[in-house]
Design a protein around this motif. Structure first.
Motif, PDB file in Angstrom:
ATOM      1  N   ASP A  89      39.174  46.248  47.174  1.00 54.97           N
ATOM      2  CA  ASP A  89      37.960  46.794  46.562  1.00 54.97           C
ATOM      3  C   ASP A  89      38.330  47.989  45.695  1.00 54.97           C
ATOM      4  O   ASP A  89      38.571  49.077  46.204  1.00 54.97           O
ATOM      5  N   GLU A  90      38.377  47.772  44.398  1.00 47.43           N
ATOM      6  CA  GLU A  90      38.747  48.803  43.421  1.00 47.43           C
ATOM      7  C   GLU A  90      39.925  49.647  43.910  1.00 47.43           C
ATOM      8  O   GLU A  90      39.811  50.867  44.041  1.00 47.43           O
ATOM      9  N   THR A 142      31.230  46.147  46.507  1.00 46.78           N
ATOM     10  CA  THR A 142      31.640  46.626  47.828  1.00 46.78           C
ATOM     11  C   THR A 142      30.854  45.913  48.927  1.00 46.78           C
ATOM     12  O   THR A 142      31.418  45.506  49.951  1.00 46.78           O
TER      13      THR A 142
HETATM   14 MG   LIG Z   1      32.138  49.862  45.460  1.00 41.53          MG
END
Ligand SMILES: [Mg+2]
Ligand SMILES: Nc1ncnc2c1ncn2[C@@H]1O[C@H](COP(=O)(O)OP(=O)(O)OP(=O)(O)O)[C@@H](O)[C@H]1O
Lengths: 247, 404
Positions: A162-163, A46
């Motif tokens: 991001d994920e 992140t």
């Molecule tokens: Mg993260």
């Protein structure tokens, strides 16, 4: 195109002291490619992606995103980037249409092209059933579609994920994966973080293994497997990420 | 600065807030109804108490005076008193409000009156108690009347004119214009409320637009857009100011209405009571405009302070716990305007909030100290600008935005 050079982010935490969220991360992603950032919790995925999206300012190092420097021209970088994370929520009291329109306006689109763009995105993502419902009332899948439309409203060259599949059911997760592939097919530069091996294996052209803020290894899935002599990506991830602990 | 982005953000935040019931209640509904409700309750009870007290025929006790039956008879004849039988514990009876006042007539009073050497009369009352005060006031009027008549009689017996004892009369007249009286009555109260509403009006929008967004995860979404951080702060900040001013505007409009209503209530209650009728709070409309102008920088100041404080918080709950103490911090200087006898001076003119509270009180009673007004407006605007700069600086700090 993304070109990160020695991206470093140091956090100062009262209890933990100095934390290197990212530590000298360098990589390069070509247009029409998906770069996978594979790492465990707290590895620095992140942090790295937020620096690329200019949400965080690097402590040192820099990155060129879509031709602009993240440190010197953050506004221009943001105008060329679509950032989608599990943590980027929708405004609950706005309708899906208002949400997309809002971000279109913030990206400087004029009203006629904005209307056309909303229509196009609603067509592509099949959003007409809920376009005028408030975001707080939408199902997770509908929210995800709205978020995607939000990131795409200004047709950015670079997509940062991001994920994005965290907490989604299989069907919704698959539709996201399909959408990421589509971005690649349209020639966008894509960077995608995950801690799910199978997802990385299926989706990414190049994988970077990140651990404790540092990029430990990089290559195609085949290259990584060849380097470690493992047939399973998980095994090879463990070996590459923390060589000491591998057994 | 990209003003188009500021406008876009402002429009969106406003629309978003208008869909939030909590914000609507705290910035519009409460300010609209709290003023008339409070004033109606206060003024109505006050005027009922006063007129009731005036309507009551007070019980009084005459101590002694058995050899002055004429005086007793005259007292009874006025119809203004109900005479109780004398008893020894009159002091406690007055304290217990069984008797409003007592008068002690010394022995041989009536007899001595004719010769001009009567002993002193003593009145007993419970000071500070409205009804007791009114009763003893009336007793005093009765006895001073009696004294004048006795004097006149004594003078007449000696063939002298009455004016020898009273060469001149004293009369009292109120020169304050009605708005001055009304201004003093409401002058402390209205600015106090408006300043307070500036704060409460800013509170919910500020919490929602900062800590609330962080908590809901929309802040990160918003930060992805190309608008500059300064544009985002300004758009949000203007929304908070709007909330603050909306509170003030709504309460002021309802204040004007309730004043009209209350004016007639008091007018009816105090009709025919001479100077008391002028207590009707009429407020100079120019004073109201002046107050509005002073409230503007206060609204900006509070919005910026509350915004900066809430920005720091991670959640709406945390923001609430920071803002609540702020209410008390602000009430104290604001309440200075309510204290009697505190007047504006050059030192006070620089004390934030207290200065506005005081100058508003003056303006509402028709006094315009332009020097102070300029100093106060300028200093408040300066404090507001500093607070806004702080909010912008904080917004640019990732430690604040991504605080974990
Ligand atoms: Mg993260
Ligand atoms: N604002 C911050 N302040 C202090 N430390 C932080 C901050 N943000 C991240 N960190 C720390 O930096 C490190 C990297 O965090 P990061 O969120 O980038 O990891 P991640 O790979 O995204 O993990 P996850 O899979 O849990 O999302 C962690 O140790 C984290 O605690």
């Amino acid at each position: 195109m993304i070109e990160a050079t020695l991206l470093t982010k140091v956090f100062h935490d009262k209890k933990r002291g100095e934390i290197r969220g990212a530590d000298g991360v360098s990589f390069r992603v070509e247009p029409g490619r998906i770069y996978g950032l594979l790492g465990a919790n707290g590895a620095g995925k992140t942090t790295t992606l937020r620096m690329l999206a200019t949400l965080l300012k690097p402590t040192s190092g820099t990155a060129i995103v879509a031709g602009y420097d993240v440190v010197r021209e953050p506004d221009k970088v943001r105008a060329s980037v679509g950032f989608l994370a599990a943590s980027t929520a929708l405004y609950g009291r706005l309708t899906a249409r208002e949400m997309i329109t809002y971000f279109g306006r913030l990206n400087g689109l004029d009203e006629p092209s904005l209307r056309a763009r909303v229509r196009l995105l609603a067509d592509e993502l099949d959003m007409y059933d809920f376009l005028d419902r408030r975001c707080e009332k939408l199902s997770t899948g509908m929210k995800q579609k709205t978020s995607i439309a939000r990131t795409l409203v200004h047709d950015p060259q670079v997509m940062i994920f991001d994920e994005p599949t965290v907490g989604l059911d299989v069907m919704t997760a698959r539709s996201i994966v399909r959408f990421v592939r589509e971005c690649r097919a349209r020639g966008k530069t894509v960077i995608y973080s995950t801690h799910v091996m199978s997802e990385a294996e299926k989706l990414c052209d190049v994988i970077g293994i990140i651990h404790e803020g540092a990029l430990k290894a990089e290559g195609t899935v085949a290259q990584l497997k060849a380097r470690t002599g493992e047939t399973d990506l998980e095994e090879c991830f463990v070996k590459l990420a923390c060589p000491g602990e591998a057994n | 600065m990209n003003w188009r982005a500021v406008g876009t953000i402002y429009a969106k935040e406003l629309r978003d807030l208008l869909r939030d019931r909590r914000t609507l209640v705290s910035t519009i509904v409460i300010p609209t109804f709290i003023m008339p409700a409070l004033m109606l309750v206060v003024v109505k009870t006050a005027s009922t108490i006063v007129s009731k007290a005036r309507a009551e025929i007070p019980r009084i006790m005459v101590i002694g005076g058995d050899d002055s039956p004429g005086i007793r008879a005259e007292l009874e004849k006025t119809g203004k008193f109900r005479l109780e039988r004398a008893s020894g514990d009159w002091k406690s009876l007055i304290s217990n409000k069984r008797v409003r006042a007592a008068v002690e007539i010394p022995a041989g009073f009536e007899r001595a009156l004719g010769s001009g050497s009567a002993p002193a009369i003593t009145l007993y009352d419970y000071q500070g108690e409205l009804k007791s005060g009114l009763a003893s006031e009336q007793l005093r009027t009765f006895f001073t009347g009696l004294r004048s008549r006795a004097t006149d009689k004594l003078l007449a017996e000696r063939g002298l004119p009455a004016s020898i004892a009273r060469p001149f009369e004293v009369t009292q007249k109120n020169v304050a214009p009605p708005e001055k009286v009304g201004g003093n009555l409401l002058g402390g109260f209205v600015p106090y409320f408006l300043i307070f509403l500036c704060l409460t009006g800013a509170m919910y929008p500020a919490m929602d637009l900062t800590a609330g967004e962080k908590e809901r995860g929309t802040m990160e979404t918003l930060l992805c857009c190309p608008a500059s951080r300064t544009a985002i702060v300004l758009g949000k900040f203007l929304t908070v100011v709007t909330g603050s001013l909306a509170s003030v505007a709504f309460s002021l409009i309802s204040l004007v209405f309730s004043l009209l209503m209350i004016g007639s209530t008091i007018g009816a209650a105090t009709k025919g009571m001479g100077p008391a009728g002028e207590m009707t709070p009429t407020i100079d409309p120019l004073g109201i405009l002046g107050v509005l102008a002073m409230v503007l920088p206060i609204a900006v100041l509070f919005s910026a302070v509350v915004f900066a404080v809430c920005l720091f918080a991670k959640s709406a709950k945390e923001a609430q716990s920071y803002v609540t103490p702020l209410v008390f911090v602000i009430i104290i200087p604001c309440g200075i305007g309510l204290l009697p006898g505190i007047d504006l001076n050059l030192h006070l003119a620089f004390v934030p909030i207290a200065n506005v509270s005081l100058v508003c009180k003056e303006m509402l009673s028709g006094v315009w100290h332009w020097g102070y007004i300029a100093v106060i407006f300028g200093s408040t605007a300066l404090y507001a600008a500093a607070a806004l700069a702080l909010a912008v600086a904080m917004f640019k700090r990732e430690g604040v935005i991504f605080r974990t």
